[in-house]
Scaffold this motif. Structure first.
Motif, PDB file in Angstrom:
ATOM      1  N   LEU A  66       0.822  -1.215   0.000  1.00 14.71           N
ATOM      2  CA  LEU A  66       0.000   0.000   0.000  1.00 14.71           C
ATOM      3  C   LEU A  66       0.855   1.264   0.000  1.00 14.71           C
ATOM      4  N   GLY A  67       1.907   1.284   0.805  1.00 12.97           N
ATOM      5  CA  GLY A  67       2.757   2.481   0.881  1.00 12.97           C
ATOM      6  C   GLY A  67       3.367   2.825  -0.467  1.00 12.97           C
ATOM      7  N   GLY A  68       3.837   1.783  -1.183  1.00 13.50           N
ATOM      8  CA  GLY A  68       4.446   2.021  -2.496  1.00 13.50           C
ATOM      9  C   GLY A  68       3.422   2.495  -3.516  1.00 13.50           C
ATOM     10  N   GLY A  74       0.079   9.132  -5.216  1.00 14.91           N
ATOM     11  CA  GLY A  74      -0.584  10.011  -4.238  1.00 14.91           C
ATOM     12  C   GLY A  74      -1.194  11.245  -4.873  1.00 14.91           C
ATOM     13  N   GLY A  75      -0.462  11.897  -5.753  1.00  9.84           N
ATOM     14  CA  GLY A  75      -0.967  13.121  -6.373  1.00  9.84           C
ATOM     15  C   GLY A  75      -2.253  12.861  -7.144  1.00  9.84           C
ATOM     16  N   ARG A  76      -2.264  11.723  -7.860  1.00  5.97           N
ATOM     17  CA  ARG A  76      -3.431  11.383  -8.709  1.00  5.97           C
ATOM     18  C   ARG A  76      -4.634  11.004  -7.859  1.00  5.97           C
ATOM     19  N   LEU A  77      -4.385  10.378  -6.694  1.00 12.51           N
ATOM     20  CA  LEU A  77      -5.483   9.876  -5.843  1.00 12.51           C
ATOM     21  C   LEU A  77      -5.944  10.907  -4.813  1.00 12.51           C
ATOM     22  N   ASP A  78      -5.161  11.949  -4.556  1.00 17.54           N
ATOM     23  CA  ASP A  78      -5.493  12.876  -3.467  1.00 17.54           C
ATOM     24  C   ASP A  78      -6.852  13.546  -3.716  1.00 17.54           C
ATOM     25  N   GLY A  79      -7.528  13.863  -2.608  1.00 17.15           N
ATOM     26  CA  GLY A  79      -8.810  14.568  -2.701  1.00 17.15           C
ATOM     27  C   GLY A  79     -10.008  13.649  -2.827  1.00 17.15           C
ATOM     28  N   ARG A  80      -9.762  12.342  -2.979  1.00 19.09           N
ATOM     29  CA  ARG A  80     -10.887  11.408  -3.145  1.00 19.09           C
ATOM     30  C   ARG A  80     -11.162  10.666  -1.825  1.00 19.09           C
ATOM     31  N   THR A  98      -5.028   3.699   7.146  1.00 14.85           N
ATOM     32  CA  THR A  98      -5.569   5.068   6.997  1.00 14.85           C
ATOM     33  C   THR A  98      -4.503   6.121   7.277  1.00 14.85           C
ATOM     34  N   ALA A  99      -3.533   5.807   8.152  1.00  9.15           N
ATOM     35  CA  ALA A  99      -2.446   6.766   8.393  1.00  9.15           C
ATOM     36  C   ALA A  99      -1.554   6.858   7.160  1.00  9.15           C
ATOM     37  N   ALA A 104       0.128  10.231   2.511  1.00 12.24           N
ATOM     38  CA  ALA A 104       0.405  10.367   1.065  1.00 12.24           C
ATOM     39  C   ALA A 104      -0.602  11.273   0.368  1.00 12.24           C
ATOM     40  N   CYS A 105      -1.812  11.344   0.929  1.00 10.67           N
ATOM     41  CA  CYS A 105      -2.908  12.078   0.270  1.00 10.67           C
ATOM     42  C   CYS A 105      -3.615  12.948   1.309  1.00 10.67           C
ATOM     43  N   PRO A 106      -2.996  14.064   1.705  1.00  5.52           N
ATOM     44  CA  PRO A 106      -3.536  14.866   2.815  1.00  5.52           C
ATOM     45  C   PRO A 106      -4.934  15.438   2.565  1.00  5.52           C
ATOM     46  N   ALA A 107      -5.340  15.548   1.300  1.00  5.18           N
ATOM     47  CA  ALA A 107      -6.677  16.092   1.013  1.00  5.18           C
ATOM     48  C   ALA A 107      -7.708  14.982   0.784  1.00  5.18           C
TER      49      ALA A 107
END
Ligand SMILES: NC(=O)C1=CN([C@@H]2O[C@H](COP(=O)(O)OP(=O)(O)OC[C@H]3O[C@@H](n4cnc5c(N)ncnc54)[C@H](O)[C@@H]3O)[C@@H](O)[C@H]2O)C=CC1
Ligand SMILES: O=C(CO)COP(=O)(O)O
Length: 305
Positions: A66-68, A74-80, A98-99, A104-107
């Motif tokens: 998951l981390g990799g 992360g950029g592509r998935l953020d905000g969702r 979830t952490a 990786a995706c703060p939004a």
């Protein structure tokens, strides 16, 4: 549209059940796991993650991947809304799913879907109940409605810590239960092991801020009972092989192995006694023999329950 990343047994099973009621885009590095169930025409397969544009994405890759996956996307998935469907503690960071998502995706809106469910049962449409945990209860309620199906009944909580640790730790105890059965120690010994293992799960989870009722729910006790008592469980089967001195296919996903190592570190850092987890880690790591592992548990000082 729901996106699912990871076309293994669980990701594919979720695509089967969700795809019966809504459009699903299933992403896999290569192909779809061998489940003998047809995918509805509402399920699209892709090997291009950029095609997964859904606002709700289920992350059904193994915990240690998951981390990799998040680091690379992360950029592509953020905000969702990102719903982790994996069980374990990340070996590299000591974090839960979830952490890892939040880092990786703060939004994004992190959530976890976990509980007593074999992929094959979900794919066959058998009734199953899972825990959907999200610290944002309004978002969790929307996800609960979105991801529940006629056969897949979701119960919601805001306790992501408890839900994650229940799913992670039950795999470790299931390996131990398999060792007991594989070594021919009998069902009474397994019942004792499961009970003491549940006490160990509670000790760490409560110390990390989980709520006791979460551990007593589907993601903890429910999944512990299922995984410790069925040879459909890969963790249980891996433990059986350890107990019988037999080999085991290294390509099969056994989340409890790496999680045992990660949890030994976590327990030490918080001063929590977890003898069963330590035994699983040492036995799976080849640092003790089976007689030594069994003796390590049977010779512990007598104490109050
Ligand atoms: N199989 C089951 O009955 C259930 C599994 N789970 C959980 O689901 C998670 C996934 O397990 P399964 O689907 O069962 O495993 P699996 O071994 O069937 O499939 C894993 C999938 O992840 C892919 N994958 C592995 N590393 C990857 C990477 N670095 N990047 C992208 N994709 C990668 C593999 O190609 C494979 O398609 C685990 O955490 C497991 O505990 C939860 C409930 C039930
Ligand atoms: O998590 C599961 C059942 O709830 C699947 O168990 P295994 O990973 O041990 O196969």
């Amino acid at each position: 549209m729901i996106g699912i990343l990871g076309a293994g047994a669980f990701g594919t099973a979720l695509a089967v059940t969700l795809g019966r009621e809504q459009p699903v885009m299933l992403w896999g590095r290569r192909g779809v796991a061998g489940l003998d169930v047809a995918l509805s025409e509402q399920v699209r397969l892709t090997a291009d993650l950029a095609e997964v544009e859904a606002e709700t994405v289920l992350l059904a890759v193994p915990m240690q991947a998951l981390g990799g996956l998040l680091g690379a996307n992360g950029g592509r998935l953020d905000g969702r809304a990102l719903v982790a469907c994996c069980k374990g503690v990340d070996l590299a960071t000591g974090l839960g799913p979830t952490a890892l998502i939040a880092a990786a995706c703060p939004a994004a809106t992190p959530a976890i879907l976990t509980g007593p469910s074999f992929a094959a049962d979900i794919a066959r449409g058998l009734p199953t109940a899972l825990t959907l945990a999200c610290t944002d209860d309004a978002a969790g309620e929307a996800l609960q409605r979105r991801l529940s199906t006629a056969a897949l009944r979701l119960y919601r909580t805001t306790d992501t810590v408890g839900a994650e640790l229940g799913g992670a730790l039950k795999n470790v105890i299931a390996i131990a239960a398999g060792v007991v059965i594989g070594a021919g120690l009998g069902h009474s010994a397994r019942a004792a092991l499961m009970t003491r293992g549940y006490a160990e799960m509670q000790r760490l989870a409560l110390a990390l801020g989980a709520r006791p009722e979460t551990l007593a729910g589907l993601s903890g006790l429910g999944d512990l009972v299922l995984t410790c008592t069925s040879d459909q469980s890969r963790n249980f089967r891996f433990g059986q092989a350890l107990g019988a001195g037999a080999g085991f296919d290294a390509h099969v996903t056994v989340e409890g192995r790496a999680t045992a190592t990660a949890v030994v570190r976590l327990a030490a850092a918080h001063g929590i006694d977890m003898p069963i987890t330590a035994m699983v880690d040492a036995l799976a790591g080849g640092r003790v023999t089976l007689p030594q592992a069994i003796q390590s548990l049977l010779s512990r000082p007598l104490k109050q329950e």
